[in-house]
Scaffold this motif. Sequence first.
Motif, short mmCIF file in Angstrom:
data_model
loop_
_atom_site.label_atom_id
_atom_site.label_comp_id
_atom_site.label_asym_id
_atom_site.label_seq_id
_atom_site.Cartn_x
_atom_site.Cartn_y
_atom_site.Cartn_z
N GLN A 120 -13.92 47.95 -17.74
CA GLN A 120 -14.45 47.69 -19.07
C GLN A 120 -14.00 46.31 -19.58
O GLN A 120 -12.88 45.87 -19.33
N GLY A 121 -14.92 45.67 -20.27
CA GLY A 121 -14.63 44.35 -20.82
C GLY A 121 -14.99 43.22 -19.89
O GLY A 121 -14.92 42.05 -20.29
N ARG A 122 -15.34 43.52 -18.63
CA ARG A 122 -15.77 42.44 -17.73
C ARG A 122 -17.14 41.93 -18.19
O ARG A 122 -17.94 42.66 -18.77
N ASP A 123 -17.43 40.72 -17.82
CA ASP A 123 -18.70 40.10 -18.21
C ASP A 123 -19.71 40.25 -17.07
O ASP A 123 -19.56 39.63 -16.01
N PHE A 124 -20.73 41.08 -17.30
CA PHE A 124 -21.77 41.32 -16.28
C PHE A 124 -23.11 40.70 -16.69
O PHE A 124 -24.14 41.01 -16.11
N ARG A 125 -23.11 39.80 -17.66
CA ARG A 125 -24.36 39.28 -18.19
C ARG A 125 -25.14 38.46 -17.16
O ARG A 125 -26.36 38.34 -17.24
#
Length: 522
Positions: free
Chosen positions: A67-72
């Motif tokens: 959670q909180g990782r950037d997958f954009r």
Amino acid sequence: MSSAYMERPPQRYRLNMQVLADELEANHVSIQFYCRSEEATLNGVRFYHPDEPLSPSYVYLLSQADQGRDFRAREQVNFVVLGDVSLDDFSFTSSVIEILSPLESRELYNLLQDIFEKYAVWDEQLQWALQSEKPLEQMLTASRGIFENPMFIHDTDFYVLSCPRWVEGMLQWEKEPRTGRDMVPLDLINEFKIDQEYLSTLKAKRVTMFSSAIRGYRILFSNLWNQDRYDGRILVDELERPFRKSDYLHLEHLARLVTLCLQRQKLFWLSLGSDIDQFFTQMLEGEGYDPHAVQDYLRYLQWNREDKYLILKIAPDREDYSAMTPAGLFGYIESQIPESRALLFHQNIAVIVNLTAGDTAAATVLSSLAYILREGLFKMGVSTELGSFLDIHDGFVQASIALEYGKKSSSMLWYYHFESYALRFLLDCARKELHPHLLGSEKLRKLKEYDRENNTELYHTLEVYLRLERNVVQTSKALFIHRSTLFYRLARIQKIVELNFEDELERLYLELSYELDRLSET
């Protein structure tokens, strides 16, 4: 099955995120589903690892540590998340399922694997069904666990092509009198013809929902298209469980394979009567035939090649009978004779009867047509019982010969068996090659000549003796002579022509020669 099909099997079935969401909820997993795309690209599940590339072919399982990782930047990649989700962390092209139930990562992973396995097995069953003897029935049977509702397929004329399972609340099929096949009730068909909602669905190119206005329950359906031609419909009745959004995707896949089945295996006829009549006409003509096509048609009729068949030829009794309307008789004939097909053939009516499938006897078939033959001023030729469908051309020739000879005879019957006239036909064929005088036995000609010169009756004596199967007592009585006189005559015959009465072939030839003499006198 064509080699082209075997080289290019249908593409493997892929899931979308809606399928996973519906299956998780069906397994009592509480979720929040954020659907960004309905595209079906998934063929498996993987644990997310930051050092591994991501693929649209997999759904990635994220743990709380992720959670909180950037997958954009991970466009068109889908995720299942254990724990809270912030959509701001994902691309707007990514669909996300948030798991609200208390599950461990391993437990969730196994559950997702089971979902993929379920649909992989279903897809494999559909592929195998394409090669089976009853592909449509097997496809719908295999799909029972997917849709959990009754299904059926009908063609453009509302004939039911397959309905392996009927449940309470479904349509009650009607038997079409001419063919005996199941079909949608005529009153409902008439309603469809004026129902605007139904008429609008005939143009649908994708899976569509039919409202409960007519039937009282919703129906999910997919039209079957052969390029731009509407060929029928596959339907799912909402009678046992509520529809899910993912049912649309599943039905699209099933419809593709059903369409392929109908095209590849030739199980579908837009105009059944016309196509099958053409097929029967070709077989009656004795034209070259495609064994695979024969098998396809017989399978559709639920007939077997080695069943017992009977062929009938029906013709008007008088040459000037102008009121003959054979098309109006077909339905009556087929309703009277189980598993039969009547068609116009060379300005007469040909009837193909499957005695095995109809579980009937030839005598029963003939008696069932007595009324129409008598009242309709028709006569009928009847073949022998045939042991193969491939013999129906020869069977029609037999029926034609029987009809021709029977009408020339003094028989008062309305129908004529080939066996009653087979001998006469054989002798007539022989007389076309040789003059009867030279075709018959020379020994009989010698006896005739001896009788003329000596005023005896040896020719007639031998004829009666052979006809009565060499019974001395009966022959003596028939000739009004003493037994000793008969023995004298037989000895005299032996001396003149040297006959071997123990040779059955010689006796047969002599009897046929007598028959040739009788025919020559007529």
